[in-house]
Write a protein that holds these residues in place. Sequence first.
Motif, PDB file in Angstrom:
ATOM      1  N   GLU A  24       0.826  -1.203   0.000  1.00 16.14           N
ATOM      2  CA  GLU A  24       0.000   0.000   0.000  1.00 16.14           C
ATOM      3  C   GLU A  24       0.864   1.259   0.000  1.00 16.14           C
ATOM      4  O   GLU A  24       1.981   1.252   0.507  1.00 16.14           O
ATOM      5  CB  GLU A  24      -0.893   0.038   1.246  1.00 16.14           C
ATOM      6  N   SER A  26      -0.199   5.594   0.385  1.00 18.17           N
ATOM      7  CA  SER A  26      -1.245   6.626   0.492  1.00 18.17           C
ATOM      8  C   SER A  26      -2.643   6.015   0.513  1.00 18.17           C
ATOM      9  O   SER A  26      -3.545   6.466  -0.193  1.00 18.17           O
ATOM     10  CB  SER A  26      -1.124   7.627  -0.652  1.00 18.17           C
ATOM     11  N   ALA A  27      -2.815   4.961   1.308  1.00 22.99           N
ATOM     12  CA  ALA A  27      -4.102   4.277   1.490  1.00 22.99           C
ATOM     13  C   ALA A  27      -4.626   3.601   0.225  1.00 22.99           C
ATOM     14  O   ALA A  27      -5.788   3.229   0.159  1.00 22.99           O
ATOM     15  CB  ALA A  27      -5.142   5.214   2.072  1.00 22.99           C
ATOM     16  N   CYS A  28      -3.774   3.427  -0.775  1.00 24.19           N
ATOM     17  CA  CYS A  28      -4.159   2.736  -2.007  1.00 24.19           C
ATOM     18  C   CYS A  28      -3.370   1.434  -2.122  1.00 24.19           C
ATOM     19  O   CYS A  28      -2.176   1.407  -1.823  1.00 24.19           O
ATOM     20  CB  CYS A  28      -3.854   3.589  -3.234  1.00 24.19           C
ATOM     21  N   THR A  29      -4.023   0.377  -2.565  1.00 21.92           N
ATOM     22  CA  THR A  29      -3.337  -0.891  -2.805  1.00 21.92           C
ATOM     23  C   THR A  29      -2.631  -0.811  -4.149  1.00 21.92           C
ATOM     24  O   THR A  29      -3.260  -0.542  -5.171  1.00 21.92           O
ATOM     25  CB  THR A  29      -4.338  -2.056  -2.800  1.00 21.92           C
ATOM     26  N   ARG A  54       3.610   0.596   2.857  1.00 20.45           N
ATOM     27  CA  ARG A  54       3.191  -0.349   3.887  1.00 20.45           C
ATOM     28  C   ARG A  54       2.975  -1.712   3.235  1.00 20.45           C
ATOM     29  O   ARG A  54       2.338  -1.805   2.185  1.00 20.45           O
ATOM     30  CB  ARG A  54       1.877   0.152   4.482  1.00 20.45           C
ATOM     31  N   SER A  78       5.328  -0.621   7.996  1.00 22.58           N
ATOM     32  CA  SER A  78       5.513   0.641   7.274  1.00 22.58           C
ATOM     33  C   SER A  78       7.005   0.904   7.109  1.00 22.58           C
ATOM     34  O   SER A  78       7.788   0.642   8.024  1.00 22.58           O
ATOM     35  CB  SER A  78       4.872   1.797   8.043  1.00 22.58           C
TER      36      SER A  78
END
Length: 105
Positions: A24, A26-29, A54, A78
Amino acid sequence: MSLSTHVLDTTLGIPAAGVAVRLEHSACTLAEAVTDGNGRIGALGADLAAGTYRIVFDTGTYFASADRPVFYPEVAVSFVISDPARHHHVPLLLSPFGYSTYLGS
Protein backbone atom coordinates in the motif's frame (compact mmCIF):
# COMPACT_ATOMS: atom_id res chain seq x y z
CA MET A 1 13.15 0.30 -7.69
CA SER A 2 12.50 -3.27 -6.78
CA LEU A 3 10.85 -4.62 -3.65
CA SER A 4 10.80 -8.18 -2.35
CA THR A 5 9.79 -10.00 0.83
CA HIS A 6 10.39 -13.32 2.53
CA VAL A 7 8.26 -14.79 5.33
CA LEU A 8 9.68 -17.42 7.68
CA ASP A 9 7.62 -19.38 10.20
CA THR A 10 10.03 -19.35 13.13
CA THR A 11 7.92 -21.73 15.22
CA LEU A 12 8.24 -24.54 12.68
CA GLY A 13 11.55 -23.39 11.22
CA ILE A 14 10.20 -23.36 7.65
CA PRO A 15 9.26 -20.82 4.97
CA ALA A 16 5.70 -19.53 5.34
CA ALA A 17 4.16 -20.52 2.01
CA GLY A 18 0.77 -19.16 1.00
CA VAL A 19 0.78 -15.89 2.95
CA ALA A 20 -1.25 -13.21 1.18
CA VAL A 21 0.63 -9.89 1.02
CA ARG A 22 -0.56 -6.43 0.02
CA LEU A 23 1.58 -3.37 -0.81
CA GLU A 24 0.00 0.00 0.00
CA HIS A 25 0.91 3.65 -0.54
CA SER A 26 -1.25 6.63 0.49
CA ALA A 27 -4.10 4.28 1.49
CA CYS A 28 -4.16 2.74 -2.01
CA THR A 29 -3.34 -0.89 -2.80
CA LEU A 30 -0.50 -1.00 -5.34
CA ALA A 31 0.06 -4.76 -5.54
CA GLU A 32 -1.05 -8.07 -4.09
CA ALA A 33 0.73 -11.42 -4.14
CA VAL A 34 1.08 -14.68 -2.22
CA THR A 35 4.34 -16.14 -0.90
CA ASP A 36 5.63 -19.10 -2.88
CA GLY A 37 6.80 -22.47 -1.54
CA ASN A 38 9.97 -20.82 -0.25
CA GLY A 39 7.99 -18.09 1.54
CA ARG A 40 9.15 -15.50 -0.99
CA ILE A 41 7.71 -12.84 -3.24
CA GLY A 42 10.49 -11.77 -5.57
CA ALA A 43 8.80 -8.71 -7.02
CA LEU A 44 6.09 -6.72 -5.28
CA GLY A 45 5.09 -3.51 -7.04
CA ALA A 46 7.00 -1.79 -9.80
CA ASP A 47 8.63 1.59 -10.36
CA LEU A 48 8.14 2.72 -6.76
CA ALA A 49 9.00 6.34 -6.10
CA ALA A 50 10.42 7.76 -2.89
CA GLY A 51 7.86 7.81 -0.10
CA THR A 52 6.28 5.87 2.74
CA TYR A 53 4.85 2.44 1.96
CA ARG A 54 3.19 -0.35 3.89
CA ILE A 55 3.29 -4.11 3.43
CA VAL A 56 0.36 -5.96 5.02
CA PHE A 57 0.76 -9.69 5.70
CA ASP A 58 -2.41 -11.79 6.18
CA THR A 59 -1.05 -13.90 9.02
CA GLY A 60 -4.49 -14.85 10.37
CA THR A 61 -5.46 -16.84 7.29
CA TYR A 62 -2.02 -18.47 7.17
CA PHE A 63 -2.28 -19.77 10.74
CA ALA A 64 -5.99 -20.63 10.48
CA SER A 65 -5.34 -22.81 7.42
CA ALA A 66 -3.04 -24.95 9.58
CA ASP A 67 -5.45 -24.89 12.55
CA ARG A 68 -2.90 -22.98 14.63
CA PRO A 69 -3.64 -20.19 17.11
CA VAL A 70 -2.83 -16.61 16.21
CA PHE A 71 -2.63 -13.41 18.22
CA TYR A 72 -1.71 -11.07 15.35
CA PRO A 73 -4.15 -11.77 12.49
CA GLU A 74 -2.43 -9.14 10.37
CA VAL A 75 1.06 -7.68 10.37
CA ALA A 76 1.50 -4.24 8.80
CA VAL A 77 5.05 -3.01 8.23
CA SER A 78 5.51 0.64 7.27
CA PHE A 79 8.79 1.69 5.69
CA VAL A 80 10.35 4.58 3.79
CA ILE A 81 11.91 4.40 0.35
CA SER A 82 14.40 7.24 0.14
CA ASP A 83 16.49 5.90 -2.75
CA PRO A 84 14.20 4.58 -5.50
CA ALA A 85 17.21 3.16 -7.40
CA ARG A 86 18.02 0.75 -4.55
CA HIS A 87 16.50 -2.72 -4.12
CA HIS A 88 14.49 -3.04 -0.90
CA HIS A 89 13.89 -6.40 0.83
CA VAL A 90 11.48 -6.52 3.79
CA PRO A 91 11.52 -9.96 5.47
CA LEU A 92 9.10 -11.09 8.18
CA LEU A 93 9.99 -13.59 10.91
CA LEU A 94 6.68 -14.94 12.13
CA SER A 95 5.22 -16.97 14.99
CA PRO A 96 1.62 -17.16 16.24
CA PHE A 97 2.37 -14.77 19.13
CA GLY A 98 5.08 -12.50 17.77
CA TYR A 99 6.94 -11.22 14.74
CA SER A 100 10.08 -9.35 13.72
CA THR A 101 11.17 -7.56 10.58
CA TYR A 102 14.26 -5.77 9.29
CA LEU A 103 15.73 -4.21 6.14
CA GLY A 104 17.23 -7.12 4.24
CA SER A 105 19.46 -7.21 1.21
